[in-house]
Design an enzyme around this catalytic site. Structure first.
Site, short mmCIF file in Angstrom:
data_model
loop_
_atom_site.label_atom_id
_atom_site.label_comp_id
_atom_site.label_asym_id
_atom_site.label_seq_id
_atom_site.Cartn_x
_atom_site.Cartn_y
_atom_site.Cartn_z
N HIS A 281 48.86 -5.57 -2.54
CA HIS A 281 49.13 -5.19 -1.21
C HIS A 281 49.58 -6.35 -0.28
O HIS A 281 50.68 -7.28 -0.78
CB HIS A 281 48.28 -4.44 -0.33
CG HIS A 281 48.73 -3.46 0.65
ND1 HIS A 281 50.10 -3.20 0.72
CD2 HIS A 281 48.16 -2.69 1.67
CE1 HIS A 281 50.05 -2.43 2.00
NE2 HIS A 281 49.12 -2.10 2.44
N HIS A 320 57.02 -1.72 -6.99
CA HIS A 320 56.30 -0.97 -5.77
C HIS A 320 56.18 0.55 -6.21
O HIS A 320 56.77 1.08 -6.97
CB HIS A 320 57.54 -1.03 -4.67
CG HIS A 320 57.16 -0.63 -3.37
ND1 HIS A 320 56.80 0.59 -3.02
CD2 HIS A 320 56.60 -1.34 -2.57
CE1 HIS A 320 56.52 0.83 -1.75
NE2 HIS A 320 56.13 -0.52 -1.38
N ASP A 376 57.62 -8.62 -0.28
CA ASP A 376 56.79 -9.76 -0.20
C ASP A 376 57.64 -11.00 -1.15
O ASP A 376 57.01 -12.23 -0.97
CB ASP A 376 55.42 -9.40 -0.82
CG ASP A 376 54.63 -8.88 0.18
OD1 ASP A 376 54.77 -9.16 1.37
OD2 ASP A 376 53.77 -7.99 -0.21
#
Ligand code: ACO
Length: 437
Positions: A281, A320, A376
């Protein structure tokens, strides 16, 4: 063979129903469909035998196909790469709003008027300081403590400083804790960095913007007044906005689950920080940087990709649960990267990241698995160029996500449909047995 008549629920007038035939009993059930979903509790009417008290369960590890809440905060269409906060496209809020406007939007449903924004900013600004004992609490951590561990514990500790936080049913104290949390997250995050760096804590400067003040608390040394670079300040503000909410992700679900037991918001948000910490995460931004460092040079990319394809590694910053086309936040971040590098100089890891993205997007494994860069993948490269140590990256995510956590926590609290979170299990252990002797 006789055909059993439909039992259980009466069919609603519309055709929005799901008909299920249980081949164990031959019975047919007609379940209403609302908003594209059936109620799992309707499945409990499907019983294999009269002594089956629970009825049919759904087995859904990771909640792949379970909607646990109704929410009006954030909309995502993963196939089309759409993200909206309260109806506003992420591209617009990222370009035109400040972080505090977005926080107000998430919490209240609409963007603030000029006066509402002034009052809201004033309120948040007046709560940026932390109790001096919290400073002592941070002092107690080891010299090499991870900033996320410090953030998680210190947020939890705040509940002991504000006992009225337990009064979650009263709007006034409830809203006050929300303001406190949004105001104090940057202070705690920056103080945990200063603790590890062995630097004196830099107190909040309330003349500065939310992001500008955070930069001040991170980097201020002997100057009388810290003046953030406006491009870096806006870049950080935009990164906070991009992270502000993302509907029912792992950490938000953790906040909602803790909140469902009617715990105070500090305890609930501490749970969210814990969930965010994990490498799958929010911790992924730290892992991306470590991965790029490990790869080290563009010519070693094919070898790395082969290891990923063999299942030895995951390509961090890729993939994702919801976005299966592209992550719209990653696109915006890539643009911010260019602006930041104009000020800081180009991060040497950028070439590796760009080439890795290119190779991965053309490779059959990544194409067939629908794996694209997520938020990210580039955020860490920007943070590093701005001078943040790798260990701080996930704390930056946590600061940005705090308004979303709180909006979702409050929505859950006020939702009459919500109950204490308590999933079922399918027991696979031994049947009853006895201790001998
Ligand atoms: N690298 C290589 N393969 C991957 C990756 C990856 N990053 N992500 C998924 N896959 C593969 C899996 O091996 C699996 O392959 P298989 O079907 O052949 O066995 C398939 O894609 C599906 O993967 P799951 O783990 O089932 O997908 P899930 O939706 O559960 O996971 C997650 C999503 C956790 C984000 C995953 O893509 C991942 O681990 N990514 C790397 C970590 C990361 O970047 N996390 C940040 C997410 S964004 C955020 O939290 C802000």
């Amino acid at each position: 063979m006789s055909v059993a008549q439909p039992v259980a629920t009466k069919a609603p007038a519309t055709t929005d129903t799901l008909t299920i035939r249980d081949d164990r009993t031959g019975k047919t059930y007609v379940l209403p469909i609302q908003d594209g979903a059936i109620k799992s509790s309707d499945l409990s009417k499907i019983k294999g035998s009269p002594d089956d008290l629970l009825g049919m369960l759904t087995y859904d590890p990771g909640f792949m196909a379970t909607a646990a809440v109704k929410s009006s905060i954030t909309y995502i269409d993963g196939d089309r790469g759409i993200l909206r906060y309260r109806g506003y496209p992420i591209e617009e809020v990222a370009q035109k709003c400040t972080f505090l406007e977005v926080a107000y939007l998430l919490l209240n449903g609409d963007l603030p008027t000029g006066q509402q924004l002034a009052d809201w900013s004033d309120e948040v600004t007046h709560h940026t300081f932390i109790h001096e004992n919290i400073k002592k609490f941070i002092d107690g951590f080891r010299h090499d403590a991870h900033p996320m561990g410090m953030l998680m514990s210190t947020v939890a500790a705040l509940s002991t400083f504000y006992p009225e936080a337990k009064r979650i049913a009263d709007e006034t104290p409830r809203r006050k804790q929300i303001v406190r949390l949004i105001a104090k997250m940057p202070t705690i995050a920056a103080f945990s960095y200063r603790h590890v760096a062995g630097l004196p804590y830099a107190y909040p400067d309330n003349d500065l913007s939310y992001a500008g003040n955070f930069l001040n608390m991170m980097w201020k040394t002997t100057e009388l007044k810290y003046r953030p670079d406006p491009i870096l300040e806006r870049a950080l503000e935009t990164l906070f906005i991009l992270h502000a909410d993302h509907e029912q992700n792992c950490s938000t679900s953790a906040v909602r689950v803790v909140g469902s037991s009617k715990a105070d918001p500090y305890s609930a948000v501490a749970g969210g920080v814990g969930a965010l910490y994990g490498p799958l995460h929010g911790g992924a931004n730290e892992q991306v940087l470590r991965m790029l460092e490990d790869i080290g040079s563009v010519d070693r990319i094919p070898e790395h990709i082969e290891r990923v394809k063999k299942g030895e590694l995951r390509l961090m910053g890729f993939g994702h649960r919801v976005y299966k086309n592209y992550d719209p936040r990653a696109k915006i971040i890539k643009r911010i990267a260019d602006q930041v590098f104009e000020v800081t100089g180009r991060n040497r890891l950028l070439d590796i990241a760009l080439e890795l993205e290119k190779v991965a997007l053309e490779d059959e494994y990544f194409v067939s698995h629908r794996l694209y860069p997520n938020v990210d993948f580039y955020s860490g490269i920007i943070y590093q160029a701005m001078g943040f140590p790798v260990e701080m990256f996930t704390s930056l995510f946590a600061i940005g996500r705090t308004p979303g956590w709180l909006a979702q926590w409050e929505e859950g609290l006020l939702d009459p449909d919500q109950k204490i979170a308590r999933p079922r299990q399918i027991y696979t252990g031994p049947a009853e047995r006895h201790v001998e002797g």
